[in-house]
Design a protein around this motif. Structure first.
Motif, PDB file in Angstrom:
ATOM      1  N   SER A   9       3.619  -7.192   3.575  1.00  0.00           N
ATOM      2  CA  SER A   9       5.092  -6.321   3.916  1.00  0.00           C
ATOM      3  C   SER A   9       5.212  -6.357   1.574  1.00  0.00           C
ATOM      4  O   SER A   9       6.121  -5.750   1.497  1.00  0.00           O
ATOM      5  CB  SER A   9       6.278  -6.918   3.913  1.00  0.00           C
ATOM      6  OG  SER A   9       6.438  -8.690   3.259  1.00  0.00           O
ATOM      7  N   GLY A  10       4.672  -7.917   1.164  1.00  0.00           N
ATOM      8  CA  GLY A  10       5.124  -7.033  -0.518  1.00  0.00           C
ATOM      9  C   GLY A  10       3.809  -5.777  -0.445  1.00  0.00           C
ATOM     10  O   GLY A  10       4.390  -4.962  -1.736  1.00  0.00           O
ATOM     11  N   TYR A  11       2.624  -5.243  -0.250  1.00  0.00           N
ATOM     12  CA  TYR A  11       2.507  -4.610  -0.604  1.00  0.00           C
ATOM     13  C   TYR A  11       2.666  -3.480  -0.478  1.00  0.00           C
ATOM     14  O   TYR A  11       2.942  -2.087  -0.508  1.00  0.00           O
ATOM     15  CB  TYR A  11       0.680  -4.872   0.504  1.00  0.00           C
ATOM     16  CG  TYR A  11      -0.024  -3.906   1.155  1.00  0.00           C
ATOM     17  CD1 TYR A  11      -0.777  -2.770  -0.496  1.00  0.00           C
ATOM     18  CD2 TYR A  11       0.112  -2.907   2.039  1.00  0.00           C
ATOM     19  CE1 TYR A  11      -1.603  -1.335  -0.150  1.00  0.00           C
ATOM     20  CE2 TYR A  11       0.014  -1.546   2.434  1.00  0.00           C
ATOM     21  CZ  TYR A  11      -1.413  -1.085   1.215  1.00  0.00           C
ATOM     22  OH  TYR A  11      -1.616   0.043   1.262  1.00  0.00           O
ATOM     23  N   GLU A  12       3.680  -3.306   1.209  1.00  0.00           N
ATOM     24  CA  GLU A  12       4.404  -1.937   1.927  1.00  0.00           C
ATOM     25  C   GLU A  12       5.172  -1.803   0.228  1.00  0.00           C
ATOM     26  O   GLU A  12       5.430  -0.699  -0.172  1.00  0.00           O
ATOM     27  CB  GLU A  12       4.591  -2.427   2.540  1.00  0.00           C
ATOM     28  CG  GLU A  12       3.847  -2.278   3.867  1.00  0.00           C
ATOM     29  CD  GLU A  12       5.109  -2.722   5.313  1.00  0.00           C
ATOM     30  OE1 GLU A  12       4.641  -1.483   5.977  1.00  0.00           O
ATOM     31  OE2 GLU A  12       5.901  -3.354   5.339  1.00  0.00           O
ATOM     32  N   TYR A  13       6.046  -3.072  -0.306  1.00  0.00           N
ATOM     33  CA  TYR A  13       6.967  -2.390  -0.759  1.00  0.00           C
ATOM     34  C   TYR A  13       6.530  -2.131  -2.375  1.00  0.00           C
ATOM     35  O   TYR A  13       6.868  -1.085  -3.220  1.00  0.00           O
ATOM     36  CB  TYR A  13       7.558  -4.400  -1.882  1.00  0.00           C
ATOM     37  CG  TYR A  13       9.048  -4.787  -1.130  1.00  0.00           C
ATOM     38  CD1 TYR A  13      10.346  -3.607  -1.156  1.00  0.00           C
ATOM     39  CD2 TYR A  13       9.161  -5.509  -0.456  1.00  0.00           C
ATOM     40  CE1 TYR A  13      11.436  -3.701  -0.156  1.00  0.00           C
ATOM     41  CE2 TYR A  13      10.189  -5.918   0.290  1.00  0.00           C
ATOM     42  CZ  TYR A  13      11.242  -4.846   0.593  1.00  0.00           C
ATOM     43  OH  TYR A  13      12.425  -5.019   0.769  1.00  0.00           O
ATOM     44  N   VAL A  14       5.049  -2.617  -2.963  1.00  0.00           N
ATOM     45  CA  VAL A  14       4.277  -1.617  -4.154  1.00  0.00           C
ATOM     46  C   VAL A  14       3.994  -0.471  -3.191  1.00  0.00           C
ATOM     47  O   VAL A  14       4.506   0.303  -4.244  1.00  0.00           O
ATOM     48  CB  VAL A  14       3.355  -2.587  -4.681  1.00  0.00           C
ATOM     49  CG1 VAL A  14       2.047  -1.912  -5.465  1.00  0.00           C
ATOM     50  CG2 VAL A  14       3.863  -4.113  -5.095  1.00  0.00           C
ATOM     51  N   ARG A  15       3.767  -0.012  -2.383  1.00  0.00           N
ATOM     52  CA  ARG A  15       2.853   0.943  -2.351  1.00  0.00           C
ATOM     53  C   ARG A  15       3.845   1.791  -1.533  1.00  0.00           C
ATOM     54  O   ARG A  15       4.039   3.418  -2.821  1.00  0.00           O
ATOM     55  CB  ARG A  15       2.421   1.091  -0.398  1.00  0.00           C
ATOM     56  CG  ARG A  15       1.744   2.328  -0.318  1.00  0.00           C
ATOM     57  CD  ARG A  15       1.854   2.249   0.999  1.00  0.00           C
ATOM     58  NE  ARG A  15       2.668   2.065   1.681  1.00  0.00           N
ATOM     59  CZ  ARG A  15       2.920   1.827   2.943  1.00  0.00           C
ATOM     60  NH1 ARG A  15       1.915   1.268   4.010  1.00  0.00           N
ATOM     61  NH2 ARG A  15       4.346   1.787   3.925  1.00  0.00           N
ATOM     62  N   ASP A  16       5.236   1.595  -1.535  1.00  0.00           N
ATOM     63  CA  ASP A  16       6.601   2.585  -1.905  1.00  0.00           C
ATOM     64  C   ASP A  16       6.915   2.836  -2.892  1.00  0.00           C
ATOM     65  O   ASP A  16       7.925   4.110  -3.144  1.00  0.00           O
ATOM     66  CB  ASP A  16       7.155   1.863  -0.433  1.00  0.00           C
ATOM     67  CG  ASP A  16       6.933   2.020   0.521  1.00  0.00           C
ATOM     68  OD1 ASP A  16       6.052   2.662   1.451  1.00  0.00           O
ATOM     69  OD2 ASP A  16       8.207   1.878   2.060  1.00  0.00           O
ATOM     70  N   TYR A  17       6.675   1.793  -3.506  1.00  0.00           N
ATOM     71  CA  TYR A  17       7.697   2.017  -5.392  1.00  0.00           C
ATOM     72  C   TYR A  17       6.494   2.650  -5.835  1.00  0.00           C
ATOM     73  O   TYR A  17       7.050   3.877  -6.184  1.00  0.00           O
ATOM     74  CB  TYR A  17       7.399   0.749  -5.981  1.00  0.00           C
ATOM     75  CG  TYR A  17       7.979   0.471  -7.687  1.00  0.00           C
ATOM     76  CD1 TYR A  17       8.969   1.557  -7.911  1.00  0.00           C
ATOM     77  CD2 TYR A  17       6.812   0.386  -8.256  1.00  0.00           C
ATOM     78  CE1 TYR A  17       9.451   1.328  -8.842  1.00  0.00           C
ATOM     79  CE2 TYR A  17       7.352   1.063  -9.444  1.00  0.00           C
ATOM     80  CZ  TYR A  17       8.053   0.957 -10.267  1.00  0.00           C
ATOM     81  OH  TYR A  17       8.331   1.456 -11.847  1.00  0.00           O
ATOM     82  N   MET A  18       4.988   2.626  -6.076  1.00  0.00           N
ATOM     83  CA  MET A  18       4.232   3.326  -6.325  1.00  0.00           C
ATOM     84  C   MET A  18       4.250   5.408  -6.131  1.00  0.00           C
ATOM     85  O   MET A  18       4.093   6.011  -7.079  1.00  0.00           O
ATOM     86  CB  MET A  18       2.795   2.860  -6.205  1.00  0.00           C
ATOM     87  CG  MET A  18       2.348   2.057  -7.234  1.00  0.00           C
ATOM     88  SD  MET A  18       3.103   1.764  -8.565  1.00  0.00           S
ATOM     89  CE  MET A  18       1.664   2.754  -9.363  1.00  0.00           C
ATOM     90  N   ARG A  19       4.470   5.627  -4.109  1.00  0.00           N
ATOM     91  CA  ARG A  19       4.369   6.640  -4.041  1.00  0.00           C
ATOM     92  C   ARG A  19       6.217   7.402  -4.700  1.00  0.00           C
ATOM     93  O   ARG A  19       5.808   8.348  -4.401  1.00  0.00           O
ATOM     94  CB  ARG A  19       4.811   5.895  -2.503  1.00  0.00           C
ATOM     95  CG  ARG A  19       3.262   6.494  -1.974  1.00  0.00           C
ATOM     96  CD  ARG A  19       3.840   6.268  -0.285  1.00  0.00           C
ATOM     97  NE  ARG A  19       2.447   6.108   0.323  1.00  0.00           N
ATOM     98  CZ  ARG A  19       1.973   6.027   1.724  1.00  0.00           C
ATOM     99  NH1 ARG A  19       3.864   5.619   2.202  1.00  0.00           N
ATOM    100  NH2 ARG A  19       0.684   5.790   2.000  1.00  0.00           N
ATOM    101  N   GLY A  20       6.679   6.396  -4.531  1.00  0.00           N
ATOM    102  CA  GLY A  20       8.104   6.603  -4.669  1.00  0.00           C
ATOM    103  C   GLY A  20       8.679   7.061  -6.866  1.00  0.00           C
ATOM    104  O   GLY A  20       9.105   8.319  -6.950  1.00  0.00           O
ATOM    105  N   ARG A  21       8.065   7.128  -6.667  1.00  0.00           N
ATOM    106  CA  ARG A  21       7.360   7.457  -9.121  1.00  0.00           C
ATOM    107  C   ARG A  21       6.880   8.790  -9.489  1.00  0.00           C
ATOM    108  O   ARG A  21       6.567   9.026  -8.676  1.00  0.00           O
ATOM    109  CB  ARG A  21       6.489   6.444 -10.050  1.00  0.00           C
ATOM    110  CG  ARG A  21       7.120   5.014  -9.945  1.00  0.00           C
ATOM    111  CD  ARG A  21       6.563   3.973 -10.525  1.00  0.00           C
ATOM    112  NE  ARG A  21       7.511   4.046 -12.103  1.00  0.00           N
ATOM    113  CZ  ARG A  21       7.440   4.124 -12.869  1.00  0.00           C
ATOM    114  NH1 ARG A  21       6.224   3.656 -13.328  1.00  0.00           N
ATOM    115  NH2 ARG A  21       8.460   3.950 -14.022  1.00  0.00           N
TER     116      ARG A  21
END
Length: 182
Positions: free
Chosen positions: A170-182
């Motif tokens: 779930s931590g990976y998902e947060y980071v992945r989603d953050y990186m996609r949203g930048r």
């Protein structure tokens, strides 16, 4: 959104804040007076009861806040803080008792600190960060693992490592989603 700071959801979150150190005391200081006079199985029951009651307040404060439109800026701070304090207290107490693998707890807490920092950074960008579905699964699995470990039931260690895997994912998902949203 209701702006009154001391509504029922926030009171429940503050109650959870107070229950966390009580549970830690029951778990980590069982050899000290007055706890040394109580059979350890009863201390497990008391600690588990405190943990379950605190976990129930977590469910109800969020439910009431959403259903009664009582989400407040204070609640957005206190609710996740109370959640982290409760799990932190449980994990520290379980390590102190020798019931939880210290490396598993290190991995979980490292993820929690990192994602909390990431959420603060995202909030500073003016974005709202809601808990993901996997984040909710992570919380439930962690709570079940904590309950099993407090009660010293079979399968507690397996559930803890399952919680580690879901927590990291779930931590990976947060980071992945953050990186996609930048």
């Amino acid at each position: 959104m209701t702006q009154g700071a001391m509504n029922l959801p926030n009171i429940l979150a503050f109650v959870r804040l107070l229950m966390a150190p009580l549970m830690l005391w029951l778990l980590a200081y069982r050899d000290t007076a007055p706890l040394a006079q109580i059979d350890v199985s009863w201390l497990d029951y008391f600690a588990a009861l405190v943990f379950v009651l605190a976990s129930v307040t977590d469910f109800f404060d969020g439910y009431i806040a959403r259903m009664c439109d009582q989400i407040t800026p204070l609640g957005k701070i206190v609710d996740p803080l109370a959640d982290k304090m409760l799990t932190l207290a449980a994990f520290i107490g379980l390590v102190a008792m020798g019931r939880a693998d210290v490396f598993a707890i290190f991995l979980i807490l490292s993820r929690e600190f990192f994602i909390t920092g990431l959420r603060v950074a995202i909030a500073e960008e003016g974005k709202d960060v809601a808990a993901s579905w996997m984040g909710k699964v992570k919380t439930v699995v962690q709570m079940v693992a904590i309950g099993f470990l407090i009660m010293d039931w079979p399968g507690g260690t397996l559930l803890l490592w399952l919680a580690v895997a879901i927590t990291l994912y779930s931590g990976y998902e947060y980071v992945r989603d953050y990186m996609r949203g930048r």
